[in-house]
Design a protein around this motif. Structure first.
Motif, PDB file in Angstrom:
ATOM      1  N   UNK A  42       0.795  -1.216   0.000  1.00 47.97           N
ATOM      2  CA  UNK A  42       0.000   0.000   0.000  1.00 47.97           C
ATOM      3  C   UNK A  42       0.839   1.283   0.000  1.00 47.97           C
ATOM      4  N   UNK A  43       1.947   1.381   0.758  1.00 46.88           N
ATOM      5  CA  UNK A  43       2.714   2.642   0.727  1.00 46.88           C
ATOM      6  C   UNK A  43       3.206   2.997  -0.674  1.00 46.88           C
ATOM      7  N   UNK A  44       3.608   1.987  -1.453  1.00 45.44           N
ATOM      8  CA  UNK A  44       4.051   2.262  -2.822  1.00 45.44           C
ATOM      9  C   UNK A  44       2.865   2.585  -3.719  1.00 45.44           C
ATOM     10  N   UNK A  45       1.800   1.817  -3.608  1.00 45.49           N
ATOM     11  CA  UNK A  45       0.629   2.036  -4.452  1.00 45.49           C
ATOM     12  C   UNK A  45       0.076   3.443  -4.248  1.00 45.49           C
ATOM     13  N   UNK A  46       0.038   3.896  -2.998  1.00 44.42           N
ATOM     14  CA  UNK A  46      -0.452   5.244  -2.718  1.00 44.42           C
ATOM     15  C   UNK A  46       0.388   6.303  -3.416  1.00 44.42           C
ATOM     16  N   UNK A  47       1.698   6.078  -3.465  1.00 49.87           N
ATOM     17  CA  UNK A  47       2.583   7.044  -4.123  1.00 49.87           C
ATOM     18  C   UNK A  47       2.448   6.984  -5.640  1.00 49.87           C
ATOM     19  N   UNK A  48       2.305   5.786  -6.201  1.00 46.87           N
ATOM     20  CA  UNK A  48       2.093   5.675  -7.645  1.00 46.87           C
ATOM     21  C   UNK A  48       0.802   6.395  -8.035  1.00 46.87           C
ATOM     22  N   UNK A  49      -0.234   6.193  -7.229  1.00 48.89           N
ATOM     23  CA  UNK A  49      -1.519   6.831  -7.494  1.00 48.89           C
ATOM     24  C   UNK A  49      -1.418   8.349  -7.319  1.00 48.89           C
ATOM     25  N   UNK A  50      -0.757   8.768  -6.280  1.00 43.99           N
ATOM     26  CA  UNK A  50      -0.613  10.207  -5.997  1.00 43.99           C
ATOM     27  C   UNK A  50       0.064  10.944  -7.140  1.00 43.99           C
ATOM     28  N   UNK A  51       1.104  10.323  -7.708  1.00 47.05           N
ATOM     29  CA  UNK A  51       1.882  10.988  -8.757  1.00 47.05           C
ATOM     30  C   UNK A  51       1.478  10.563 -10.169  1.00 47.05           C
ATOM     31  N   UNK A  52       0.484   9.706 -10.278  1.00 46.42           N
ATOM     32  CA  UNK A  52       0.030   9.270 -11.600  1.00 46.42           C
ATOM     33  C   UNK A  52       1.046   8.444 -12.353  1.00 46.42           C
ATOM     34  N   UNK A  53       1.825   7.646 -11.634  1.00 47.32           N
ATOM     35  CA  UNK A  53       2.885   6.865 -12.270  1.00 47.32           C
ATOM     36  C   UNK A  53       2.380   5.508 -12.738  1.00 47.32           C
ATOM     37  N   UNK A  54       2.572   5.235 -13.995  1.00 48.53           N
ATOM     38  CA  UNK A  54       2.436   3.864 -14.467  1.00 48.53           C
ATOM     39  C   UNK A  54       3.674   3.092 -14.011  1.00 48.53           C
ATOM     40  N   UNK A  55       3.511   1.808 -13.757  1.00 44.78           N
ATOM     41  CA  UNK A  55       4.627   1.001 -13.246  1.00 44.78           C
ATOM     42  C   UNK A  55       4.710  -0.299 -14.027  1.00 44.78           C
ATOM     43  N   UNK A  56       5.920  -0.701 -14.357  1.00 48.83           N
ATOM     44  CA  UNK A  56       6.172  -2.017 -14.942  1.00 48.83           C
ATOM     45  C   UNK A  56       7.235  -2.698 -14.091  1.00 48.83           C
ATOM     46  N   UNK A  57       6.968  -3.945 -13.725  1.00 52.63           N
ATOM     47  CA  UNK A  57       7.852  -4.657 -12.803  1.00 52.63           C
ATOM     48  C   UNK A  57       8.094  -6.072 -13.311  1.00 52.63           C
ATOM     49  N   UNK A  58       9.162  -6.288 -14.061  1.00 54.82           N
ATOM     50  CA  UNK A  58       9.456  -7.635 -14.576  1.00 54.82           C
ATOM     51  C   UNK A  58       9.866  -8.587 -13.462  1.00 54.82           C
ATOM     52  N   UNK A  59       9.566  -9.873 -13.645  1.00 53.88           N
ATOM     53  CA  UNK A  59       9.974 -10.916 -12.707  1.00 53.88           C
ATOM     54  C   UNK A  59      11.131 -11.686 -13.331  1.00 53.88           C
ATOM     55  N   UNK A  60      12.202 -11.866 -12.583  1.00 54.30           N
ATOM     56  CA  UNK A  60      13.340 -12.617 -13.128  1.00 54.30           C
ATOM     57  C   UNK A  60      13.913 -13.646 -12.162  1.00 54.30           C
ATOM     58  N   UNK A  61      13.459 -13.643 -10.905  1.00 54.69           N
ATOM     59  CA  UNK A  61      14.068 -14.539  -9.931  1.00 54.69           C
ATOM     60  C   UNK A  61      15.377 -13.972  -9.403  1.00 54.69           C
ATOM     61  N   UNK A  62      16.151 -14.773  -8.646  1.00 56.65           N
ATOM     62  CA  UNK A  62      17.388 -14.286  -8.005  1.00 56.65           C
ATOM     63  C   UNK A  62      18.550 -14.175  -8.986  1.00 56.65           C
ATOM     64  N   UNK A  63      18.431 -13.241  -9.922  1.00 57.37           N
ATOM     65  CA  UNK A  63      19.385 -13.135 -11.033  1.00 57.37           C
ATOM     66  C   UNK A  63      20.353 -11.979 -10.876  1.00 57.37           C
ATOM     67  N   UNK A  64      20.131 -11.102  -9.858  1.00 53.21           N
ATOM     68  CA  UNK A  64      21.009  -9.965  -9.568  1.00 53.21           C
ATOM     69  C   UNK A  64      20.991  -8.903 -10.652  1.00 53.21           C
ATOM     70  N   UNK A  65      20.059  -9.062 -11.646  1.00 47.02           N
ATOM     71  CA  UNK A  65      19.903  -8.078 -12.712  1.00 47.02           C
ATOM     72  C   UNK A  65      21.206  -7.834 -13.457  1.00 47.02           C
ATOM     73  N   UNK A  66      22.003  -8.891 -13.559  1.00 44.40           N
ATOM     74  CA  UNK A  66      23.335  -8.777 -14.163  1.00 44.40           C
ATOM     75  C   UNK A  66      23.295  -9.043 -15.666  1.00 44.40           C
ATOM     76  N   UNK A  67      24.362  -8.665 -16.326  1.00 43.66           N
ATOM     77  CA  UNK A  67      24.523  -8.993 -17.745  1.00 43.66           C
ATOM     78  C   UNK A  67      25.253 -10.324 -17.866  1.00 43.66           C
ATOM     79  N   UNK A  68      24.755 -11.290 -17.118  1.00 44.83           N
ATOM     80  CA  UNK A  68      25.269 -12.663 -17.114  1.00 44.83           C
ATOM     81  C   UNK A  68      24.079 -13.603 -17.263  1.00 44.83           C
ATOM     82  N   UNK A  69      24.264 -14.679 -17.983  1.00 44.22           N
ATOM     83  CA  UNK A  69      23.197 -15.663 -18.101  1.00 44.22           C
ATOM     84  C   UNK A  69      22.942 -16.293 -16.740  1.00 44.22           C
ATOM     85  N   UNK A  70      21.683 -16.314 -16.342  1.00 43.76           N
ATOM     86  CA  UNK A  70      21.251 -16.945 -15.100  1.00 43.76           C
ATOM     87  C   UNK A  70      20.307 -18.074 -15.489  1.00 43.76           C
ATOM     88  N   UNK A  71      20.745 -19.330 -15.390  1.00 39.26           N
ATOM     89  CA  UNK A  71      19.937 -20.454 -15.875  1.00 39.26           C
ATOM     90  C   UNK A  71      18.529 -20.501 -15.295  1.00 39.26           C
TER      91      UNK A  71
END
Length: 245
Positions: A42-71
């Motif tokens: 809710x704290x994040x949703x309230x802020x997204x709504x307050x500021x009119x922010x669209x949000x996209x949140x990809x799911x990747x698992x424990x991959x560290x968001x690195x430029x390395x292949x994570x099986x």
């Protein structure tokens, strides 16, 4: 307000505020190692709504968001390339939005991933924020189930260290708007956030930070406590970029 979609064969959450910002701003969220979603925060949703922010949140698992292949994520596509080659084009296709109207942010593993991605690609991500960023994740090499992917992605702990956000800070090419915060009670990650702040300060790289607010250490108690400040900062930085262009 939330829907789940598939982008390039991988899931993602989308948030549509009841009244989107007149300038179409989008927040791109990178999750932590446990995959915590914002759909019930809710704290994040309230802020997204307050500021009119669209949000996209990809799911990747424990991959560290690195430029390395994570099986566990994909046998060929790196998490970083997924963001650059699939998520960013999807934002433009779906909402007609391109940088600098996209604000990148994340929590924990995603906080370090957001900072590193912006340090490497500051033109694509001129606005970036990291909440409790797990920057020096080499300290967790080969420790526990949630970190089990690291030995499949890196040769050793020092290989991890060489890929951390701190070592991707460039003294002459950086995001114009950077913010990060970490609870002083966060025993695992506070020192690396402090070290990043000291390095950026020494190099003269502009940034904003909060290394004083305490709200439970590491986890969503702290993330939620910092939601208003972080998302408010993100929106203000997007406005600053709009006026600049």
């Amino acid at each position: 307000m939330w829907t789940e979609v598939t982008i390039a064969d991988h899931p993602a959450d989308l948030f549509e505020p009841s009244k989107p910002s007149e300038h179409g701003y989008v927040a791109l969220y990178l999750h932590g190692v446990h995959g915590g979603r914002l759909v019930d925060k809710r704290p994040f949703i309230e802020q997204f709504e307050r500021h009119g922010l669209r949000v996209i949140a990809p799911h990747t698992g424990p991959c560290y968001w690195a430029d390395r292949v994570c099986p566990a994520f994909d046998p060929r596509l790196t998490p970083q390339r997924h963001v650059l080659d699939n998520i960013m084009p999807e934002i433009e296709r779906r909402w007609g939005v391109r940088p600098p109207r996209i604000g990148l942010f994340g929590t924990s593993m995603g906080g370090q991933g957001a900072l590193r991605l912006a340090f490497k690609h500051p033109d694509a991500f001129p606005v970036v924020a990291g909440i409790a960023p797990a920057i020096d994740y080499q300290i967790r090499f080969d420790q526990g189930a949630e970190w089990a992917m690291l030995p499949q992605m890196y040769t050793d702990a020092d290989d991890c260290r060489q890929d951390t956000a701190t070592l991707h800070v460039h003294p002459l090419n950086w995001p114009r708007n950077t913010f990060f915060c970490c609870d002083p009670a966060d025993r695992l990650w506070f020192e690396s956030a402090e070290r990043l702040h000291m390095k950026m300060s020494a190099l003269g790289v502009p940034h904003e930070w909060d290394l004083e607010t305490t709200a439970g250490g590491h986890g969503f108690a702290y993330y939620n406590a910092m939601a208003e400040k972080t998302i408010g900062w993100l929106f203000a930085a997007l406005e600053k970029e709009r006026r600049r262009s």
